[in-house]
Design a protein around this motif. Structure first.
Motif, short mmCIF file in Angstrom:
data_model
loop_
_atom_site.label_atom_id
_atom_site.label_comp_id
_atom_site.label_asym_id
_atom_site.label_seq_id
_atom_site.Cartn_x
_atom_site.Cartn_y
_atom_site.Cartn_z
N VAL A 95 -91.92 -42.80 44.48
CA VAL A 95 -90.68 -43.32 45.06
C VAL A 95 -89.58 -42.34 44.68
O VAL A 95 -89.53 -41.87 43.56
CB VAL A 95 -90.36 -44.77 44.61
CG1 VAL A 95 -90.10 -44.86 43.13
CG2 VAL A 95 -89.20 -45.35 45.40
N GLN A 96 -88.78 -41.98 45.66
CA GLN A 96 -87.68 -41.02 45.46
C GLN A 96 -86.37 -41.71 45.78
O GLN A 96 -86.28 -42.45 46.76
CB GLN A 96 -87.83 -39.81 46.37
CG GLN A 96 -88.97 -38.89 46.02
CD GLN A 96 -88.64 -37.96 44.88
OE1 GLN A 96 -89.21 -38.07 43.81
NE2 GLN A 96 -87.72 -37.05 45.10
N GLU A 97 -85.37 -41.44 44.97
CA GLU A 97 -84.04 -42.00 45.20
C GLU A 97 -83.07 -40.87 45.49
O GLU A 97 -82.95 -39.92 44.71
CB GLU A 97 -83.60 -42.78 43.96
CG GLU A 97 -82.38 -43.62 44.20
CD GLU A 97 -82.14 -44.63 43.08
OE1 GLU A 97 -80.98 -45.04 42.95
OE2 GLU A 97 -83.09 -44.99 42.37
N LEU A 98 -82.40 -40.95 46.62
CA LEU A 98 -81.41 -39.95 47.04
C LEU A 98 -80.02 -40.55 46.93
O LEU A 98 -79.84 -41.74 47.20
CB LEU A 98 -81.65 -39.51 48.49
CG LEU A 98 -82.80 -38.57 48.79
CD1 LEU A 98 -84.14 -39.17 48.51
CD2 LEU A 98 -82.73 -38.12 50.23
N HIS A 99 -79.06 -39.71 46.56
CA HIS A 99 -77.66 -40.13 46.46
C HIS A 99 -76.81 -39.13 47.22
O HIS A 99 -76.91 -37.92 46.98
CB HIS A 99 -77.20 -40.18 45.00
CG HIS A 99 -77.96 -41.16 44.18
ND1 HIS A 99 -77.56 -42.46 44.03
CD2 HIS A 99 -79.12 -41.04 43.48
CE1 HIS A 99 -78.43 -43.11 43.28
NE2 HIS A 99 -79.39 -42.27 42.93
N TYR A 100 -75.98 -39.63 48.15
CA TYR A 100 -75.09 -38.75 48.90
C TYR A 100 -73.95 -39.59 49.48
O TYR A 100 -73.92 -40.80 49.29
CB TYR A 100 -75.84 -37.98 50.00
CG TYR A 100 -76.64 -38.83 50.95
CD1 TYR A 100 -76.09 -39.28 52.15
CD2 TYR A 100 -77.98 -39.14 50.69
CE1 TYR A 100 -76.84 -40.04 53.04
CE2 TYR A 100 -78.72 -39.91 51.57
CZ TYR A 100 -78.15 -40.35 52.74
OH TYR A 100 -78.89 -41.10 53.62
N GLN A 123 -95.80 -30.58 60.18
CA GLN A 123 -96.26 -30.14 58.87
C GLN A 123 -95.04 -29.88 58.00
O GLN A 123 -93.91 -29.84 58.47
CB GLN A 123 -97.16 -28.92 59.00
CG GLN A 123 -98.49 -29.28 59.64
CD GLN A 123 -99.54 -28.21 59.46
OE1 GLN A 123 -99.23 -27.05 59.20
NE2 GLN A 123 -100.79 -28.59 59.60
N LEU A 124 -95.27 -29.70 56.71
CA LEU A 124 -94.20 -29.69 55.72
C LEU A 124 -93.04 -28.76 56.07
O LEU A 124 -91.88 -29.20 56.08
CB LEU A 124 -94.75 -29.33 54.34
CG LEU A 124 -93.70 -29.28 53.23
CD1 LEU A 124 -93.04 -30.64 53.03
CD2 LEU A 124 -94.31 -28.77 51.94
N LYS A 137 -80.74 -30.69 52.08
CA LYS A 137 -81.54 -30.24 50.95
C LYS A 137 -82.21 -31.40 50.21
O LYS A 137 -83.38 -31.30 49.83
CB LYS A 137 -80.70 -29.42 49.98
CG LYS A 137 -81.53 -28.84 48.85
CD LYS A 137 -80.72 -28.01 47.89
CE LYS A 137 -81.56 -27.37 46.81
NZ LYS A 137 -82.58 -28.20 46.20
N ASP A 138 -81.48 -32.50 50.00
CA ASP A 138 -82.09 -33.60 49.24
C ASP A 138 -83.28 -34.21 49.98
O ASP A 138 -84.28 -34.58 49.37
CB ASP A 138 -81.06 -34.67 48.86
CG ASP A 138 -80.32 -35.26 50.05
OD1 ASP A 138 -80.49 -34.78 51.19
OD2 ASP A 138 -79.54 -36.21 49.84
N LEU A 139 -83.21 -34.28 51.31
CA LEU A 139 -84.34 -34.78 52.08
C LEU A 139 -85.48 -33.76 52.10
O LEU A 139 -86.65 -34.13 51.98
CB LEU A 139 -83.91 -35.15 53.50
CG LEU A 139 -84.99 -35.77 54.39
CD1 LEU A 139 -85.68 -36.95 53.72
CD2 LEU A 139 -84.38 -36.19 55.72
N GLN A 140 -85.15 -32.48 52.19
CA GLN A 140 -86.17 -31.43 52.10
C GLN A 140 -86.89 -31.51 50.76
O GLN A 140 -88.12 -31.43 50.69
CB GLN A 140 -85.54 -30.05 52.29
CG GLN A 140 -85.00 -29.82 53.68
CD GLN A 140 -84.15 -28.56 53.78
OE1 GLN A 140 -83.69 -28.00 52.78
NE2 GLN A 140 -83.92 -28.11 55.00
N ASP A 141 -86.11 -31.67 49.68
CA ASP A 141 -86.71 -31.78 48.34
C ASP A 141 -87.61 -33.00 48.25
O ASP A 141 -88.66 -32.96 47.60
CB ASP A 141 -85.61 -31.87 47.28
CG ASP A 141 -84.84 -30.56 47.11
OD1 ASP A 141 -85.30 -29.50 47.61
OD2 ASP A 141 -83.76 -30.61 46.48
N THR A 142 -87.21 -34.10 48.89
CA THR A 142 -88.01 -35.32 48.88
C THR A 142 -89.33 -35.11 49.63
O THR A 142 -90.39 -35.54 49.17
CB THR A 142 -87.21 -36.49 49.47
OG1 THR A 142 -86.05 -36.69 48.66
CG2 THR A 142 -88.02 -37.76 49.53
N LEU A 143 -89.27 -34.45 50.78
CA LEU A 143 -90.50 -34.14 51.53
C LEU A 143 -91.43 -33.25 50.71
O LEU A 143 -92.64 -33.48 50.66
CB LEU A 143 -90.16 -33.47 52.86
CG LEU A 143 -89.52 -34.38 53.92
CD1 LEU A 143 -88.90 -33.55 55.03
CD2 LEU A 143 -90.55 -35.36 54.48
#
Length: 148
Positions: free
Chosen positions: A76-81, A117-118, A128-134
């Motif tokens: 589970v990933q939590e993003l903040h923006y 694909q990735l 970037k935060d969504l890219q990092d999550t992927l």
């Protein structure tokens, strides 16, 4: 007050190539604003728990219900923006589409979808935060594969 949203990074396994080369991620393109691409997600309704929100929003936005998904343990990933100057947090779980041929049915909130694909998914995601999550999801799947 922080806006809270929850969703799933949904992946499917395709073809006969062994993982991770056969992993595709689902991204939906919004029909409003900048037409950005994201995994299915949405705001938590009053009295609703986070995972229930993620399941409801995935069903509403992509037509994929709990019966179509296998939630992957341990991710589970939590993003903040900020959105229009207001803080927002998003929780993403990771889920496999059980049958890779299951059709995606978009709501009016989205105009297109893509299985990617990735690297293509990261290019589409833009933030970037969504890219990092992927990428974190991909590493998690690779680690799970290594344990098998």
């Amino acid at each position: 007050m922080v806006l809270r949203a929850c969703g799933f990074i949904i992946f499917r396994l395709v073809g006969r190539i062994p993982p991770p080369g056969n992993i595709e991620y689902l991204l939906l393109q919004t029909s409003y604003g900048e037409h950005h691409w994201t995994p299915p997600k949405g705001h938590v309704d009053p009295g609703e728990d986070d995972l229930t929100t993620a399941l409801r929003e995935t069903k509403e936005e992509a037509g994929l219900g709990a019966e179509h998904l296998k939630v992957i343990k341990g991710f589970v990933q939590e993003l903040h923006y900020e959105v229009r100057g207001k803080p927002k947090e998003v929780l993403y779980w990771l889920a496999e589409l059980k049958d890779p041929g299951t059709a995606v049915t978009l709501s009016d909130e989205h105009q297109d979808y893509r299985w990617a694909q990735l690297e293509e998914a990261c290019t589409l995601a833009r933030y970037k935060d969504l890219q990092d999550t992927l990428r974190a999801a991909h590493r998690h799947l690779e680690a799970c594969q290594d344990k098998q």
